[in-house]
Design a protein around this motif. Structure first.
Motif, PDB file in Angstrom:
ATOM      1  N   GLY A  37       0.846  -1.296  -0.099  1.00 55.23           N
ATOM      2  CA  GLY A  37      -0.094   0.083   0.064  1.00 55.23           C
ATOM      3  C   GLY A  37       0.791   1.251   0.162  1.00 55.23           C
ATOM      4  N   GLU A  38       1.922   1.285  -0.598  1.00 50.53           N
ATOM      5  CA  GLU A  38       2.898   2.338  -0.559  1.00 50.53           C
ATOM      6  C   GLU A  38       2.243   3.561  -1.704  1.00 50.53           C
ATOM      7  N   PRO A  39       1.980   4.532  -1.211  1.00 52.34           N
ATOM      8  CA  PRO A  39       1.287   5.716  -2.390  1.00 52.34           C
ATOM      9  C   PRO A  39       2.073   6.325  -3.099  1.00 52.34           C
ATOM     10  N   SER A  51      -3.172   7.218  -1.718  1.00 59.25           N
ATOM     11  CA  SER A  51      -3.201   6.928  -0.298  1.00 59.25           C
ATOM     12  C   SER A  51      -4.786   6.436   0.195  1.00 59.25           C
ATOM     13  N   LEU A  54      -5.526   2.155  -2.233  1.00 59.20           N
ATOM     14  CA  LEU A  54      -4.727   0.985  -2.436  1.00 59.20           C
ATOM     15  C   LEU A  54      -5.393  -0.162  -1.671  1.00 59.20           C
ATOM     16  N   SER A  55      -6.491  -0.150  -0.935  1.00 60.48           N
ATOM     17  CA  SER A  55      -7.085  -1.330  -0.177  1.00 60.48           C
ATOM     18  C   SER A  55      -7.403  -2.487  -1.068  1.00 60.48           C
ATOM     19  N   TRP A  56      -7.465  -2.396  -2.441  1.00 60.54           N
ATOM     20  CA  TRP A  56      -7.733  -3.484  -3.375  1.00 60.54           C
ATOM     21  C   TRP A  56      -6.872  -4.602  -3.135  1.00 60.54           C
ATOM     22  N   THR A  57      -5.511  -4.495  -2.864  1.00 58.27           N
ATOM     23  CA  THR A  57      -4.391  -5.386  -2.997  1.00 58.27           C
ATOM     24  C   THR A  57      -4.646  -6.302  -1.810  1.00 58.27           C
ATOM     25  N   THR A  58      -5.395  -6.096  -0.912  1.00 55.91           N
ATOM     26  CA  THR A  58      -5.549  -7.194   0.237  1.00 55.91           C
ATOM     27  C   THR A  58      -7.105  -7.589   0.225  1.00 55.91           C
ATOM     28  N   ASN A 194     -11.895   2.961   0.526  1.00 55.45           N
ATOM     29  CA  ASN A 194     -10.386   3.142  -0.015  1.00 55.45           C
ATOM     30  C   ASN A 194     -10.148   2.127  -1.318  1.00 55.45           C
ATOM     31  N   SER A 232       2.797 -10.055  -6.254  1.00 53.30           N
ATOM     32  CA  SER A 232       3.215  -9.083  -5.281  1.00 53.30           C
ATOM     33  C   SER A 232       4.832  -9.318  -5.092  1.00 53.30           C
TER      34      SER A 232
END
Length: 547
Positions: A37-39, A51, A54-58, A194, A232
């Protein structure tokens, strides 16, 4: 269904040229940072947006409670004889669940239209068995609110309590959440705020309607989870790294279009979902990747792709495919989301905003006159087709629809594209889709096809923000039925008309050629339009005489 997600690059030269960008992503640790989640990965101007996007990654982990909740609601509804699910949603609120349902072979009626005929058909089903899922991230989507109003009245007219039949999916704190809770709707699901719409396949926006329709959504999440470790990883074997680097390298070579064909995958309609993901994520700042979804690997635009396009097989690579991705649907969702975000970094683009989408919405609102707005005078009438060009590209001597199409093709830059935009009934007027391959074959240009207003929530961003070399063929039609919108001063056909004219005005302001063909009789006009397209000459092998 396949569980192993794979990527194959069949173009050896492109694979070799992609190595430096693959190496760059890996050595900079970009995939791992994205997963964490690095923005800041897309530069300082994009950091604030990233920022909160990016919650879609998890989601394969954070959405785990949803399947049980949705299954319980489905069982409750079925216990009351409610098994017909209608989804009212646009873009990210409808594309993923439609793909999931079609792939699973279960019934989900999707309303991503303002065509009164198509909405009337949905209303004509068995309302005694019907549940309406209202899905809108913002809670203000005009099409979705319109569907809600129309169905509420229809339920009431049948003596059915609307609140007992409406399920809402929205962001926390949205106007739609307020409406849903105050009205006592059957259930209100709030999604992770998010996550942007086009990355929301594994949120409540994708899972609620799909799960209520009967999709095994727990398995979809399992399949995404099985891919997460690979997409990832800071490794050149990472399939998302390979896809992103390949697309970015091809773009550097001038291949600004990505042509998708299903070559025997077990997914249905995946191209429509990935089209929005790529177009809205990359089509801005005068650059980006234009997705072109074609019928099969032998279709015009895929089999004849030139130096301005990269060809991607969804399924086993075959034909002219330069890149192939295959696997389970959940895995493909996550693979292409990671790949698109990584490609955004390589292209210097913020993949999470959509700065040009609102322009068409504002233009449409300005045209929502209760009296229907000003009557447009056609430049010419040919049979059941009125011809309405916008811009100075149109020759005054043009006399027929075929002549007008020739003029549009000639006004398109050599490396450009034609976008066919059909503001019609996606079910009744499905034959309109034949225009894409016919125009592609006869123009020698990459040609896209979109149902309006659905595409406004998808490729509409690219049309205004991406490479400015498109030409636009709008098709509108006289409505065969009409629907009032309760509580509003406009009709459904009036909204559809305003959306077409509004977007056409915005495109013309971008100095793009726009040709609107209005069918005064849809059945007759479509026959005449197809014939006009077939009257065009295909280009020679040297590309001369593009009409």
């Amino acid at each position: 269904m396949a569980t192993e997600t794979s990527v194959v690059i069949t173009d050896d030269r492109l694979a070799a040229e992609s190595q430096p960008l693959m190496h760059r992503l890996v050595t900079e640790g970009v995939p791992g940072q994205l997963a964490a989640g690095e923005p800041t990965l897309w530069g300082p101007e994009a950091t604030d947006e990233a920022s909160v996007r990016l919650s879609w990654t998890t989601l394969h982990e954070t959405s785990r409670a949803l399947p049980a909740e949705i299954d319980a609601l489905r069982a409750e509804l079925h216990g009351e004889g409610l098994d017909r699910i209608v989804l009212a949603g646009m873009g990210g609120s409808s594309l993923a669940p439609e793909v999931m349902a079609a792939t699973a072979g279960v019934s989900l009626i999707v309303l991503d239209t303002t065509d009164p005929g198509q909405v009337t058909e949905a209303l004509g089903g068995d309302l005694e068995r019907t549940v309406l899922v209202i899905s809108s991230k913002s809670g203000t989507t005009v099409e979705t609110d319109t569907h809600r109003r129309i169905f509420e009245k229809a339920f009431s007219d049948e003596g059915i309590d609307p609140a007992s039949r409406i399920v809402v999916v929205t962001d926390p704190g949205s106007p739609m959440e307020t409406v849903g809770r105050e009205a006592g709707y059957r259930r209100v699901f709030t999604a992770d705020p998010n996550v942007g719409g086009r990355y929301s396949a594994l949120t409540a926006f994708g899972l609620v309607p799909a799960g209520l329709a009967g999709v095994d959504i727990a398995t979809v999440l399992d399949d995404a989870a099985s891919v997460f470790g690979r997409v990832s990883a800071d490794s050149e074997d990472n399939p998302a790294v390979r896809v992103a680097a390949t697309l970015a390298t091809a773009h550097e070579r001038g291949a600004e279009k990505v042509v998708f064909a299903d070559t025997g995958s077990e997914t249905v309609g995946f191209g429509d979902w990935v089209e929005q993901l790529i177009a809205e994520s990359t089509g801005k700042n005068g650059t980006g990747l234009l997705p072109v979804v074609v019928e099969n690997a032998g279709a015009p635009g895929f089999s004849t792709a030139g130096s301005d396009a990269t060809t991607v097989a969804v399924g086993p690579p075959e034909g002219a495919a330069q890149l192939g991705t295959d696997g389970s649907l959940g895995g493909l969702f996550l693979l292409w989301e990671f790949a698109t975000a990584l490609a955004g970094r390589l292209l210097g683009i913020n993949p999470f905003d959509q700065p040009d989408v609102e322009a068409a919405k504002k233009a449409a609102r300005a045209l929502l006159d209760p009296a229907g707005g000003p009557v447009a005078t056609p430049t010419l009438v040919d049979g059941a087709i009125e011809v309405h060009p916008s811009g100075d590209w149109f020759s005054p001597g043009t006399a027929t629809v075929a002549d007008a199409l020739r003029a549009l093709i000639r006004a398109t830059p050599e490396s450009g594209y034609i976008a066919v935009q059909a503001y019609l009934d996606r079910l009744e007027d499905a034959s309109t889709a034949v225009l894409r391959p016919e125009l592609a074959r006869r123009s020698g240009l990459q040609t896209t096809f979109g149902w309006g207003p659905r595409f406004l929530h998808s490729t509409g961003q690219y049309h205004k923000g991406g490479h400015q070399n498109g030409a636009f063929l709008q098709i509108t039609g006289a409505p065969e039925t009409e629907l009032e919108v309760p509580g509003q001063s406009y009709t459904l056909a009036g909204l559809q008309r305003a959306q077409a004219l509004g977007d056409g005005d915005v495109l013309a302001q971008h100095n793009r050629p726009v040709l609107r063909l209005h069918l005064t009789d849809r059945t007759t006009g479509l026959v005449e339009l197809v014939k006009a397209v077939q009257d065009l000459r295909a280009p020679t092998s040297s590309g001369e005489d593009r009409t």
